[in-house]
Motif scaffolding. Structure first.
Motif, PDB file in Angstrom:
ATOM      1  N   LYS A  56      -4.378  50.343  77.142  1.00 55.27           N
ATOM      2  CA  LYS A  56      -5.252  49.248  77.506  1.00 55.27           C
ATOM      3  C   LYS A  56      -5.798  49.273  78.778  1.00 55.27           C
ATOM      4  O   LYS A  56      -6.853  48.647  79.306  1.00 55.27           O
ATOM      5  CB  LYS A  56      -4.296  47.675  77.230  1.00 55.27           C
ATOM      6  CG  LYS A  56      -4.024  47.518  76.044  1.00 55.27           C
ATOM      7  CD  LYS A  56      -3.303  46.429  75.722  1.00 55.27           C
ATOM      8  CE  LYS A  56      -2.732  45.955  74.467  1.00 55.27           C
ATOM      9  NZ  LYS A  56      -1.902  44.836  74.293  1.00 55.27           N
ATOM     10  N   LYS A  88     -10.080  50.255  82.410  1.00 56.46           N
ATOM     11  CA  LYS A  88     -10.076  50.150  83.830  1.00 56.46           C
ATOM     12  C   LYS A  88     -10.210  51.200  84.717  1.00 56.46           C
ATOM     13  O   LYS A  88     -10.666  50.857  85.842  1.00 56.46           O
ATOM     14  CB  LYS A  88      -9.053  49.124  84.208  1.00 56.46           C
ATOM     15  CG  LYS A  88      -8.693  47.849  83.138  1.00 56.46           C
ATOM     16  CD  LYS A  88      -7.780  46.964  83.458  1.00 56.46           C
ATOM     17  CE  LYS A  88      -7.408  46.019  82.554  1.00 56.46           C
ATOM     18  NZ  LYS A  88      -6.198  45.198  82.597  1.00 56.46           N
ATOM     19  N   GLN A 111     -15.006  48.857  74.778  1.00 60.06           N
ATOM     20  CA  GLN A 111     -14.414  47.794  75.490  1.00 60.06           C
ATOM     21  C   GLN A 111     -15.261  47.906  76.980  1.00 60.06           C
ATOM     22  O   GLN A 111     -15.213  46.916  77.706  1.00 60.06           O
ATOM     23  CB  GLN A 111     -12.874  47.847  75.709  1.00 60.06           C
ATOM     24  CG  GLN A 111     -12.284  46.787  76.521  1.00 60.06           C
ATOM     25  CD  GLN A 111     -10.764  46.803  76.025  1.00 60.06           C
ATOM     26  OE1 GLN A 111     -10.680  46.874  74.938  1.00 60.06           O
ATOM     27  NE2 GLN A 111      -9.949  46.137  77.148  1.00 60.06           N
ATOM     28  N   HIS A 161     -18.358  46.158  76.911  1.00 58.93           N
ATOM     29  CA  HIS A 161     -18.333  44.880  76.879  1.00 58.93           C
ATOM     30  C   HIS A 161     -17.836  44.020  78.175  1.00 58.93           C
ATOM     31  O   HIS A 161     -18.075  42.925  78.246  1.00 58.93           O
ATOM     32  CB  HIS A 161     -17.534  44.345  75.599  1.00 58.93           C
ATOM     33  CG  HIS A 161     -18.357  44.672  74.433  1.00 58.93           C
ATOM     34  ND1 HIS A 161     -19.577  44.469  74.147  1.00 58.93           N
ATOM     35  CD2 HIS A 161     -17.759  45.279  73.239  1.00 58.93           C
ATOM     36  CE1 HIS A 161     -19.854  44.698  73.012  1.00 58.93           C
ATOM     37  NE2 HIS A 161     -18.827  45.257  72.531  1.00 58.93           N
ATOM     38  N   THR A 162     -17.092  44.778  79.321  1.00 53.98           N
ATOM     39  CA  THR A 162     -16.485  44.479  80.212  1.00 53.98           C
ATOM     40  C   THR A 162     -16.949  44.907  81.733  1.00 53.98           C
ATOM     41  O   THR A 162     -16.608  44.173  82.503  1.00 53.98           O
ATOM     42  CB  THR A 162     -15.036  44.655  80.171  1.00 53.98           C
ATOM     43  OG1 THR A 162     -14.708  46.032  79.890  1.00 53.98           O
ATOM     44  CG2 THR A 162     -14.459  43.885  78.782  1.00 53.98           C
ATOM     45  N   ARG A 163     -17.729  45.953  81.613  1.00 52.06           N
ATOM     46  CA  ARG A 163     -18.318  46.561  82.905  1.00 52.06           C
ATOM     47  C   ARG A 163     -19.468  46.684  82.938  1.00 52.06           C
ATOM     48  O   ARG A 163     -20.309  46.928  81.854  1.00 52.06           O
ATOM     49  CB  ARG A 163     -17.331  47.715  83.304  1.00 52.06           C
ATOM     50  CG  ARG A 163     -15.826  47.434  83.453  1.00 52.06           C
ATOM     51  CD  ARG A 163     -15.140  48.861  83.425  1.00 52.06           C
ATOM     52  NE  ARG A 163     -15.695  49.831  84.253  1.00 52.06           N
ATOM     53  CZ  ARG A 163     -15.123  50.824  84.685  1.00 52.06           C
ATOM     54  NH1 ARG A 163     -13.870  51.419  83.923  1.00 52.06           N
ATOM     55  NH2 ARG A 163     -15.544  51.867  85.580  1.00 52.06           N
ATOM     56  N   GLN A 208     -23.085  45.063  78.392  1.00 55.74           N
ATOM     57  CA  GLN A 208     -22.898  45.086  79.855  1.00 55.74           C
ATOM     58  C   GLN A 208     -23.516  46.584  80.369  1.00 55.74           C
ATOM     59  O   GLN A 208     -23.721  46.554  81.471  1.00 55.74           O
ATOM     60  CB  GLN A 208     -21.705  44.827  80.633  1.00 55.74           C
ATOM     61  CG  GLN A 208     -21.162  43.436  79.804  1.00 55.74           C
ATOM     62  CD  GLN A 208     -21.924  42.329  80.413  1.00 55.74           C
ATOM     63  OE1 GLN A 208     -22.062  42.402  81.732  1.00 55.74           O
ATOM     64  NE2 GLN A 208     -22.260  41.267  79.789  1.00 55.74           N
TER      65      GLN A 208
END
Length: 350
Positions: free
Chosen positions: A115, A119, A145, A148-150, A169
């Motif tokens: 997970k 990051k 992921q 959608h997040t960075r 994104q």
């Protein structure tokens, strides 16, 4: 003559993953990893040629010249990866039915440490395992992921493109070997001029590919790549061993500073007899692991991974022991899939 679209549609309805077209055999597909007949009639030479022409179209003649042909097609509502090849004077085909939907990372049953991968800002993450072990699915879930997040620029080099990303994104460019660029090496040589933040390499096949991947990671990029190896130590040895002896110490130094994590995957039959489940070795780079890489002491990495379990590392054998204890897989499957079968056998049976 067989209609390949009908075979693809029937295989998909059966939950098949791969279709095999071979002269003298019925058309077959893998369901839960096991080849079964899609139809009962044996394929003739005319059937095999006809199917190959349906798949390849105007490129069919290339098979006669070079012996094989890779392509990706959309048929029967499915995206399909195709390899056509000649064997014993006949044409064969191996087709992989690709998923139309990228799964959520949390749904794959991977170790908790994974997970954190979306990051990461720089370095190399390797996902390894044999063909059909789910490497592409894992990487697609991680990249999606990030999408959608960075806010990043992602460039992929794939042979062929499997999952199609819908930019959210991120800016996403997906390049296919053979149609968008001549080779992995050519695509990678150009990639650093294309302002990427994140690079996906479908497979690190040779020294040039590995060299450019290391350079990209050293210059602040996040690189994801696959290798056909069965463990974290094997992956390090494979990369180092690709280079000539006089460069291997330099490569160990580069790897020690750029490797962030290595996942090694196997897809195993569930104890229930229905479906498959992923078994995963996870090596998170720590100071001790970095030292072992620099010093060429890869055989000691397994024991250090055990002591680094609080950092998220887990060996394949301990993952198998846990899965057998949870009755996700049978003891026999765990023992057969183990790196150290005697160790796993003792832990499971006593």
């Amino acid at each position: 003559m067989y209609d390949i679209e009908q075979l693809i549609a029937k295989s998909a309805s059966m939950g098949g993953s791969d279709i095999h077209i071979v002269y003298g055999l019925p058309p077959k597909c893998r369901v839960d990893g096991v080849p079964i007949n899609i139809e009962e009639a044996v394929l003739t030479d005319e059937d095999c040629v006809g199917i190959a022409k349906q798949l390849a179209g105007d490129d069919y003649e290339k098979i006669s010249k070079i012996g094989e042909l890779d392509l990706a097609v959309s048929m029967a509502g499915e995206r399909v990866r195709v390899n056509l090849f000649r064997q014993q004077g006949h044409v064969s085909a191996a087709l992989r039915i690709l998923s139309n939907k990228i799964p959520m990372l949390d749904s794959l049953g991977l170790p908790p440490a994974v997970k954190e991968f979306p990051k990461y800002n720089k370095g190399i993450v390797l996902v390894t395992g044999e063909t059909g072990s789910g490497k592409s699915t894992t990487l697609a879930a991680i990249l999606n992921q990030i999408n959608h997040t960075r806010r990043e620029h992602i460039i992929t080099l794939e042979d062929p493109i499997e999952y199609i990303y819908k930019p959210d994104q991120c800016i996403i460019n997906q390049r296919e070997i053979g149609s968008d660029t001549e080779s992995y090496a050519d695509g990678l040589r150009a990639i650093l001029r294309e302002d990427p933040d994140i690079i996906l390499i479908g497979e690190m096949r040779d020294m040039v590919t590995m060299e450019i991947a290391l350079t990209a990671a050293e210059t602040g990029h996040l690189v994801f790549a696959t290798l056909h190896t069965n463990s974290a130590p094997d992956s390090i040895d494979r990369i180092v061993g690709t280079f000539p002896a006089e460069r291997q110490q330099q490569v160990r130094m580069q790897l020690s500073t750029t490797i962030k994590a290595i996942l090694s995957q196997q897809l195993l039959p569930r104890a229930s007899g229905h479906g498959r489940i992923v078994a995963v070795e996870c090596m998170i780079s720590t100071a001790s692991i970095q030292n072992l890489i620099r010093e060429g002491k890869t055989p000691q990495m397994q024991s250090y991974m055990l002591s680094d379990s609080d950092k998220g590392s887990i060996t394949m054998d301990n993952c198998l022991i846990r899965m057998a204890g949870n009755r996700d897989i049978t003891p026999n499957v765990a023992i057969d899939a183990a790196n150290d079968a005697e160790y796993v056998k003792k832990k499971i049976l006593f």
